[in-house]
Design an enzyme around this catalytic site. Sequence first.
Site, mmCIF file in Angstrom:
data_model
loop_
_atom_site.group_PDB
_atom_site.id
_atom_site.type_symbol
_atom_site.label_atom_id
_atom_site.label_comp_id
_atom_site.label_asym_id
_atom_site.label_seq_id
_atom_site.Cartn_x
_atom_site.Cartn_y
_atom_site.Cartn_z
ATOM 1 N N TYR A 168 1.112 -1.105 -0.044
ATOM 2 C CA TYR A 168 0.166 0.174 0.120
ATOM 3 C C TYR A 168 0.401 1.393 0.227
ATOM 4 O O TYR A 168 0.990 2.120 -1.032
ATOM 5 C CB TYR A 168 -1.168 -0.009 1.590
ATOM 6 C CG TYR A 168 -1.816 1.338 0.960
ATOM 7 C CD1 TYR A 168 -2.102 2.185 0.518
ATOM 8 C CD2 TYR A 168 -1.588 1.997 2.497
ATOM 9 C CE1 TYR A 168 -3.407 2.858 0.747
ATOM 10 C CE2 TYR A 168 -2.298 3.831 2.701
ATOM 11 C CZ TYR A 168 -2.950 3.513 2.026
ATOM 12 O OH TYR A 168 -3.704 4.653 2.278
HETATM 13 P P1 NAD Z 1 -12.298 6.057 1.956
HETATM 14 O O1 NAD Z 1 -12.346 4.526 1.251
HETATM 15 O O2 NAD Z 1 -13.425 6.130 3.012
HETATM 16 O O3 NAD Z 1 -12.497 6.515 1.156
HETATM 17 C C1 NAD Z 1 -12.123 6.578 -0.871
HETATM 18 C C2 NAD Z 1 -13.263 6.966 -0.900
HETATM 19 O O4 NAD Z 1 -12.905 6.349 -2.889
HETATM 20 C C3 NAD Z 1 -14.194 5.556 -0.839
HETATM 21 O O5 NAD Z 1 -15.574 6.368 -0.861
HETATM 22 C C4 NAD Z 1 -14.264 4.482 -1.909
HETATM 23 O O6 NAD Z 1 -15.520 4.202 -2.680
HETATM 24 C C5 NAD Z 1 -14.019 5.081 -3.392
HETATM 25 N N1 NAD Z 1 -13.343 4.937 -4.524
HETATM 26 C C6 NAD Z 1 -12.406 3.533 -4.342
HETATM 27 N N2 NAD Z 1 -12.272 3.097 -5.475
HETATM 28 C C7 NAD Z 1 -13.051 4.149 -6.649
HETATM 29 C C8 NAD Z 1 -13.616 4.073 -7.812
HETATM 30 N N3 NAD Z 1 -13.074 3.332 -8.488
HETATM 31 N N4 NAD Z 1 -14.213 5.088 -8.532
HETATM 32 C C9 NAD Z 1 -14.985 5.874 -7.866
HETATM 33 N N5 NAD Z 1 -15.118 6.384 -6.636
HETATM 34 C C10 NAD Z 1 -14.330 5.269 -5.919
HETATM 35 O O7 NAD Z 1 -11.134 6.035 2.791
HETATM 36 P P2 NAD Z 1 -10.518 7.285 3.256
HETATM 37 O O8 NAD Z 1 -10.005 7.379 4.965
HETATM 38 O O9 NAD Z 1 -11.738 8.870 3.374
HETATM 39 O O10 NAD Z 1 -9.187 7.540 2.287
HETATM 40 C C11 NAD Z 1 -9.211 8.725 1.363
HETATM 41 C C12 NAD Z 1 -8.294 8.963 0.734
HETATM 42 O O11 NAD Z 1 -6.821 9.295 2.248
HETATM 43 C C13 NAD Z 1 -7.176 7.285 0.115
HETATM 44 O O12 NAD Z 1 -6.872 7.955 -0.984
HETATM 45 C C14 NAD Z 1 -6.468 6.687 1.523
HETATM 46 O O13 NAD Z 1 -5.265 5.937 0.357
HETATM 47 C C15 NAD Z 1 -5.931 8.226 1.803
HETATM 48 N N6 NAD Z 1 -5.135 7.692 3.173
HETATM 49 C C16 NAD Z 1 -6.185 8.024 4.742
HETATM 50 C C17 NAD Z 1 -6.019 7.749 5.996
HETATM 51 C C18 NAD Z 1 -7.011 7.396 7.192
HETATM 52 O O14 NAD Z 1 -6.427 8.081 8.150
HETATM 53 N N7 NAD Z 1 -8.067 7.230 6.506
HETATM 54 C C19 NAD Z 1 -4.261 7.875 6.084
HETATM 55 C C20 NAD Z 1 -4.095 7.985 4.889
HETATM 56 C C21 NAD Z 1 -3.951 8.676 3.340
#
Ligand code: NAD
Length: 340
Positions: A155
């Site tokens: 990841y």
């Molecule tokens: P999340 O899974 O709640 O949100 C990601 C969203 O992307 C989901 O709602 C999903 O349905 C959508 N998605 C995925 N594939 C898709 C596609 N092909 N077409 C359209 N929509 C699509 O995750 P999150 O925790 O809100 O994370 C958001 C971003 O931040 C991600 O890129 C994640 O890697 C990054 N991130 C999150 C954290 C954390 O602690 N939550 C930490 C570091 C990085």
Amino acid sequence: MLGIANPRSRVLVTGGAGFIGTVTCRRLLDAGHDVTIVDNGAEPRHDQARATLTETDRITTDLLTTDLLTTDLVDLLDGFGYIVHLAGRPGVQTSWGAGFAEHLSVNTLLTQRLLEAALVTQPRRIVLASSSSVYGDIADGAANEDDALRPLSPYGVTKAAVESLMGAYVARGVDAVALRFFTVYGRGQRPDMALHRIIDAALGGPVFGIRGSGHQARDFTHVDDAAAAIEAALFAPVSAGTVYNVGSGRPVSLRTLIDTVEDHLGRPVPLAPLEAVSGDPGRTAANITKARRLLAWSPAVTLAAGVADQIAHQREHALSAPAGSFSRGQAQPQHTGALA
Ligand code: NAD
């Protein structure tokens, strides 16, 4: 090109029905912007997010279920000055083995498609979601943005690749910056994440499987602070291609996190010991000086207040969950949670 805030800007938020996306969309709407969300999520949490967000007349609803891997992104991005790209496949443990293909596709390939489309549509600013996972273990001190990247998981590798792609497209004139989020928590946190599962366990759900010693430490970032950093990065006059740590700057151990939940609820979190696993760093810690200085952003939510916010939200949703989705007081299989 430098991002300059318009009083009312057209903003496209990919992953806008996800955890960070929902809070970010709400913040941008409250600031007066026109927001379009794109998200193909089909879990109940996505439906809830859509229902909450579409209560306003300033959000476009017809794109909500578009799959960004297959849709024409030049058409989609056309007319948007600002793009927040949060769509992704988070989770460290699911990125091992066969799971890597999906992480690579949704995190890295999808971002490349978006950047390629941006070459054509030329938005004023794209904010990309990177992760503290690009650093790997931060044994001492706090990570600086110019430290070497040593991801411990596939990841983390997909997010490091996102940042490298950003550099390649910035060199061709795209304006993008990346935020390295450190373990985000708060209302609406993904159900696979550790704090969500710890709170579930305390409220009568499955026992929390605690991996390793419990001394592993994370720099927790409240989702309101993450959303504020995204808004700041969208409009701040900073150079394209720059990256910023978004954390609290105050790492705490998993054990301390559990204690905070117990103190708040006045009851113990049922725990079951589990072996430590590969890919999870022993410690993460953010130096946030750069974001403070250049984005004029500072985290504002304390861990105690943020945990209280998440508990209140989970309580409300557990109480309103349909029968069978969460059986209180019954024996449940134990589960662990993603710390990053
Ligand atoms: P999340 O899974 O709640 O949100 C990601 C969203 O992307 C989901 O709602 C999903 O349905 C959508 N998605 C995925 N594939 C898709 C596609 N092909 N077409 C359209 N929509 C699509 O995750 P999150 O925790 O809100 O994370 C958001 C971003 O931040 C991600 O890129 C994640 O890697 C990054 N991130 C999150 C954290 C954390 O602690 N939550 C930490 C570091 C990085």
